[in-house]
Design a protein around this motif. Sequence first.
Motif, short mmCIF file in Angstrom:
data_model
loop_
_atom_site.label_atom_id
_atom_site.label_comp_id
_atom_site.label_asym_id
_atom_site.label_seq_id
_atom_site.Cartn_x
_atom_site.Cartn_y
_atom_site.Cartn_z
N CYS A 33 2.80 9.05 -9.10
CA CYS A 33 3.05 10.97 -9.14
C CYS A 33 1.59 12.04 -8.59
O CYS A 33 2.38 12.84 -8.11
N TYR A 34 0.39 11.19 -8.40
CA TYR A 34 -0.58 12.58 -8.09
C TYR A 34 -0.32 12.41 -6.20
O TYR A 34 -0.83 13.17 -5.89
N ASN A 35 0.30 11.20 -5.83
CA ASN A 35 0.51 11.42 -4.35
C ASN A 35 1.48 11.39 -3.50
O ASN A 35 1.87 10.41 -3.11
N GLY A 36 2.16 12.18 -4.49
CA GLY A 36 3.67 12.47 -3.03
C GLY A 36 4.86 12.02 -3.42
O GLY A 36 5.84 11.97 -3.50
N TYR A 37 4.92 10.74 -4.91
CA TYR A 37 5.90 10.26 -4.99
C TYR A 37 6.77 11.11 -6.11
O TYR A 37 5.39 11.35 -7.26
N SER A 38 7.97 10.93 -6.47
CA SER A 38 8.81 12.10 -7.56
C SER A 38 9.03 10.09 -8.57
O SER A 38 10.11 9.62 -7.75
N VAL A 39 8.30 10.00 -9.71
CA VAL A 39 8.33 8.68 -10.69
C VAL A 39 9.06 9.07 -11.28
O VAL A 39 9.35 10.13 -12.18
N ALA A 40 10.12 8.16 -11.83
CA ALA A 40 11.56 8.10 -12.97
C ALA A 40 11.02 6.93 -13.72
O ALA A 40 10.99 5.37 -12.49
N ASP A 100 0.66 -1.18 0.54
CA ASP A 100 0.00 0.19 0.05
C ASP A 100 0.96 1.34 0.41
O ASP A 100 1.39 1.46 1.00
N TYR A 101 0.45 1.70 -1.02
CA TYR A 101 1.70 2.58 -1.54
C TYR A 101 1.52 4.49 -0.53
O TYR A 101 2.55 5.02 -0.23
N ARG A 102 0.23 4.54 0.07
CA ARG A 102 -0.25 5.48 0.70
C ARG A 102 0.79 5.17 2.01
O ARG A 102 1.40 6.06 2.67
N LEU A 103 0.00 4.39 2.53
CA LEU A 103 1.02 4.12 4.16
C LEU A 103 2.33 3.92 3.92
O LEU A 103 2.90 4.24 4.99
#
Length: 196
Positions: free
Chosen positions: A69-76, A29-32
């Motif tokens: 991307c929309y929930n606080g992660y920098s995605v590469a 759960d990436y939010r958790l």
Amino acid sequence: MFYKGERIAVFIDGANFFSAAKALNFEIDYRLLREEFMRRGKLVRMSYHIALLENDEFTTLRPLVDWLCYNGYSVASKTAREYTDPQGRRKVKSNVAIDIAVASLELSPHVDHIVLFSGDGDLRPLVEAIKRTGVRVSIVSTIRSQPSMISDELRRTADNFIELDQLKAVISRPARQHTAAEHDEPENELAEAAAS
């Protein structure tokens, strides 16, 4: 392992992390996950690195990448190459280790602690370089799978090793029913990327 008020950056090798969680039989759960590291200190960056297949206009990973991307992660993301080996087996070649190395070295002057979600032994020189700058490095992976998902050299080089199985209760999604298509496609794509 974490000090109050320390500045933390987290770098995730997406395919490696997925494979380790799968080996431990849970979904992330990436939010958790993000909330957990916000509790541990001042989260400066939460970076997720993934290789996507070239010529694949729609990938089952796209919804995850968009959500991150929309929930606080920098995605590469980078392009993975698909090929057939001499035995006729389909293979996917992808490696995000160099991308993680560049991003974490660039950010290291601005943080106190870097957390790497990967067991890739290719990251050992990176850990040594970051430690020389005075930044602490923790590695998150697992030794509880068969085979172990972490390189012994990487584990020995880090300041701290965090057993992913111990985070399971904090960062796992509740179990839910899957359709066959829902269950197979993302796992296969991520597993292929991790295996290369």
